[in-house]
Design a protein around this motif. Structure first.
Motif, PDB file in Angstrom:
ATOM      1  N   SER A 147       0.864  -1.226   0.005  1.00 19.25           N
ATOM      2  CA  SER A 147       0.059   0.024  -0.065  1.00 19.25           C
ATOM      3  C   SER A 147       0.993   1.323  -0.047  1.00 19.25           C
ATOM      4  O   SER A 147       0.372   2.347   0.271  1.00 19.25           O
ATOM      5  CB  SER A 147      -1.028   0.539   1.075  1.00 19.25           C
ATOM      6  OG  SER A 147      -1.885  -1.141   0.825  1.00 19.25           O
ATOM      7  N   VAL A 154      -1.764  -3.292  -6.773  1.00 14.42           N
ATOM      8  CA  VAL A 154      -3.525  -3.088  -5.738  1.00 14.42           C
ATOM      9  C   VAL A 154      -2.859  -2.354  -4.762  1.00 14.42           C
ATOM     10  O   VAL A 154      -1.490  -2.906  -3.606  1.00 14.42           O
ATOM     11  CB  VAL A 154      -4.300  -4.213  -4.704  1.00 14.42           C
ATOM     12  CG1 VAL A 154      -4.820  -3.740  -4.734  1.00 14.42           C
ATOM     13  CG2 VAL A 154      -4.495  -5.135  -6.078  1.00 14.42           C
ATOM     14  N   LYS A 155      -2.717  -0.838  -4.468  1.00  8.79           N
ATOM     15  CA  LYS A 155      -2.783   0.011  -3.930  1.00  8.79           C
ATOM     16  C   LYS A 155      -2.973  -0.039  -2.339  1.00  8.79           C
ATOM     17  O   LYS A 155      -2.596   0.590  -1.554  1.00  8.79           O
ATOM     18  CB  LYS A 155      -2.419   1.520  -4.219  1.00  8.79           C
ATOM     19  CG  LYS A 155      -0.978   1.504  -4.686  1.00  8.79           C
ATOM     20  CD  LYS A 155      -1.044   3.202  -4.483  1.00  8.79           C
ATOM     21  CE  LYS A 155      -0.028   3.525  -3.236  1.00  8.79           C
ATOM     22  NZ  LYS A 155       0.853   5.085  -3.076  1.00  8.79           N
ATOM     23  N   ASP A 156      -4.678  -0.324  -2.212  1.00  6.48           N
ATOM     24  CA  ASP A 156      -4.765  -0.481  -0.268  1.00  6.48           C
ATOM     25  C   ASP A 156      -4.714  -1.687  -0.465  1.00  6.48           C
ATOM     26  O   ASP A 156      -3.931  -2.518  -0.391  1.00  6.48           O
ATOM     27  CB  ASP A 156      -7.242  -0.295  -1.086  1.00  6.48           C
ATOM     28  CG  ASP A 156      -7.827   0.297  -1.818  1.00  6.48           C
ATOM     29  OD1 ASP A 156      -7.038   2.218  -1.329  1.00  6.48           O
ATOM     30  OD2 ASP A 156      -8.174   0.828  -2.882  1.00  6.48           O
ATOM     31  N   TYR A 157      -5.295  -1.387   1.200  1.00 10.79           N
ATOM     32  CA  TYR A 157      -4.692  -2.585   2.201  1.00 10.79           C
ATOM     33  C   TYR A 157      -5.426  -3.755   2.396  1.00 10.79           C
ATOM     34  O   TYR A 157      -6.554  -3.257   2.299  1.00 10.79           O
ATOM     35  CB  TYR A 157      -3.948  -2.009   3.469  1.00 10.79           C
ATOM     36  CG  TYR A 157      -2.937  -2.658   4.272  1.00 10.79           C
ATOM     37  CD1 TYR A 157      -1.832  -2.526   4.150  1.00 10.79           C
ATOM     38  CD2 TYR A 157      -4.471  -3.185   5.769  1.00 10.79           C
ATOM     39  CE1 TYR A 157      -1.049  -3.123   5.556  1.00 10.79           C
ATOM     40  CE2 TYR A 157      -3.262  -4.471   6.463  1.00 10.79           C
ATOM     41  CZ  TYR A 157      -2.015  -4.145   6.324  1.00 10.79           C
ATOM     42  OH  TYR A 157      -1.013  -4.653   7.583  1.00 10.79           O
ATOM     43  N   PRO A 158      -5.792  -4.909   2.374  1.00 13.12           N
ATOM     44  CA  PRO A 158      -6.090  -6.173   2.568  1.00 13.12           C
ATOM     45  C   PRO A 158      -6.847  -5.832   3.921  1.00 13.12           C
ATOM     46  O   PRO A 158      -6.659  -6.782   5.071  1.00 13.12           O
ATOM     47  CB  PRO A 158      -5.244  -7.457   2.592  1.00 13.12           C
ATOM     48  CG  PRO A 158      -4.589  -6.845   2.551  1.00 13.12           C
ATOM     49  CD  PRO A 158      -3.909  -5.218   2.217  1.00 13.12           C
ATOM     50  N   ALA A 329      -9.423  -4.824  -1.286  1.00 18.95           N
ATOM     51  CA  ALA A 329      -8.186  -5.324  -1.828  1.00 18.95           C
ATOM     52  C   ALA A 329      -8.019  -7.179  -1.964  1.00 18.95           C
ATOM     53  O   ALA A 329      -7.136  -6.976  -2.379  1.00 18.95           O
ATOM     54  CB  ALA A 329      -7.176  -4.930  -1.333  1.00 18.95           C
ATOM     55  N   GLN A 332      -9.281  -8.233  -4.992  1.00 18.73           N
ATOM     56  CA  GLN A 332      -8.914  -7.628  -5.988  1.00 18.73           C
ATOM     57  C   GLN A 332      -7.539  -8.245  -6.104  1.00 18.73           C
ATOM     58  O   GLN A 332      -6.474  -8.278  -7.296  1.00 18.73           O
ATOM     59  CB  GLN A 332      -8.062  -6.516  -6.107  1.00 18.73           C
ATOM     60  CG  GLN A 332      -9.220  -5.364  -5.928  1.00 18.73           C
ATOM     61  CD  GLN A 332      -9.172  -4.099  -5.874  1.00 18.73           C
ATOM     62  OE1 GLN A 332      -8.146  -3.876  -6.187  1.00 18.73           O
ATOM     63  NE2 GLN A 332     -10.410  -3.685  -5.745  1.00 18.73           N
TER      64      GLN A 332
END
Ligand SMILES: CC(=O)N[C@H]1[C@@H](OP(=O)(O)OP(=O)(O)OC[C@H]2O[C@@H](n3ccc(=O)[nH]c3=O)[C@H](O)[C@@H]2O)O[C@H](CO)[C@@H](O)[C@@H]1O
Length: 341
Positions: A147, A154-158, A329, A332
């Protein structure tokens, strides 16, 4: 068609929470999961009785980075023998995909994925500064997700959906939460006790996660101060605790940081000063540079700064946190992994 995926890594809650997110997503998709972690650290506590996981291996591995001399050689030999053990497992289960969330627990299973030629390694790096193991192995990875890296697919955190589902925009501080990360933080515990009476006078309620080792002391101190706070050592209900709070004081471990963002909860971060490469400070600094949080080093932590933060425009910060992270995230990332493998 991928039937079985290895998820590896752990040691502390930050890594394990991300492993948990991947396990959940893979389980929902009907994929068999093998978890490979360590018998040292918190891995067993998190996954030993987890029915989503088909096979679990808790290997006797420890960190190498802080060791010297013979201790270092012994640890390296230990990792080598456990790597061979993992490699045999991969042949037995025909493993083609390994997801590493880092931490010393991940070393043997990650090295084995590199040695097995038809196996793809995927890494999730949680922090703003790459961990030593990931630094070493990321050049062999099919993909590295982070992130804090603009090149990440994928830049969003899980972050788990519970934090988004229970999010709300904060208006006024009626309740404060103190979070010390998965192990608790004495410095945050001491600070909370220092400001507790004033918060109580202001009619502000307190939620406080102390960590296991300091729980009794902190609980007794609140009792002595005659303050009825919600004090606990560790809880599986952090989304609920967060959603009740209007402001937080927290360590800047990556999982907690992004959960706070997902929940739109304005926070004063107090980074753990001994984190490798000072990564907790730099995790929080990314938000601070966008005026999305408050940040103070633990040696400088002051009551004045804290009360100023409480009286600032937390409504604005809370609104702006909405666009700091998007949900889904994990799905994805898993889509990309399954497509590439
Ligand atoms: C001391 C240290 O090196 N800490 C590292 C560790 O932090 P640590 O293990 O503290 O990890 P994080 O703060 O990132 O995450 C803790 C996780 O545990 C959960 N939780 C916490 C308390 C509780 O009572 N219940 C609960 O479920 C939180 O919701 C969160 O999901 O891993 C992080 C991710 O690599 C790093 O950024 C941190 O620097």
């Amino acid at each position: 068609m991928i039937e079985t995926v290895v998820v590896t890594g752990g040691g502390t809650g930050g890594h394990l929470k991300v492993a948990d997110a991947f396990i959940d997503e893979l389980f929902k998709r009907g994929i068999n999961i093998i978890f490979i972690g360590s018998s040292n650290g918190q891995d067993k506590f998190w996954f030993e009785n987890d029915i989503r996981i088909k096979e679990k291996y808790f290997l006797d591995t420890k960190g190498v980075v802080n060791k010297k001399g013979f201790g270092k050689i012994a640890s390296l030999f230990n990792i080598f023998s456990k790597t061979i053990y993992c490699l045999n497992l991969y042949f037995k289960y025909k493993i083609k995909v390994v997801i590493s969330v880092g931490g010393f627990s991940a070393a043997p299973a990650t090295f084995a994925s590199i040695l097995k030629r038809d196996c793809n390694l995927y890494i999730h790096e949680q922090n703003s500064k790459m961990g030593k193991l990931n630094e070493l192995t990321s050049k062999f990875a099919t993909e590295v997700f982070s992130s804090f890296d603009d090149n990440s697919l994928v830049k969003d955190y899980p972050v788990s959906n519970e934090f988004f589902n229970s999010s709300r925009v904060r208006e006024k501080v009626k309740t404060i939460a103190f979070f010390g990360g998965s192990q608790g933080a004495v410095c945050i515990n001491d600070f909370a006790l220092k400001v507790a009476s004033k918060l109580n006078e202001m009619g502000i309620k307190i939620i406080h996660q102390t960590g296991k080792n300091d729980f009794e002391r902190v609980k007794n101190e609140y009792k002595r101060l005659n303050i009825n706070a919600d004090v606990f050592d560790f809880s599986k209900e952090i989304p609920l605790k967060m959603s009740k709070a209007d402001f937080a004081v927290s360590r800047a471990g990556a999982s907690t940081l992004w959960e706070l963002c997902a929940n739109h909860l304005p926070t004063l971060f107090v980074p753990y000063k001994y984190a490798a490469s000072d990564h907790q400070y730099y995790n929080a600094k990314v938000l601070k540079d966008k005026n999305l949080c408050f940040l103070q080093r633990e040696d400088e932590l002051s009551e004045d700064y804290f009360f100023e933060a409480l009286n600032s425009d937390i409504h604005k910060i809370s609104i702006e946190l909405i666009s700091s992270i998007n949900p889904n995230a994990t799905s994805q990332i898993v889509d990309i992994i399954l497509k590439k493998s």
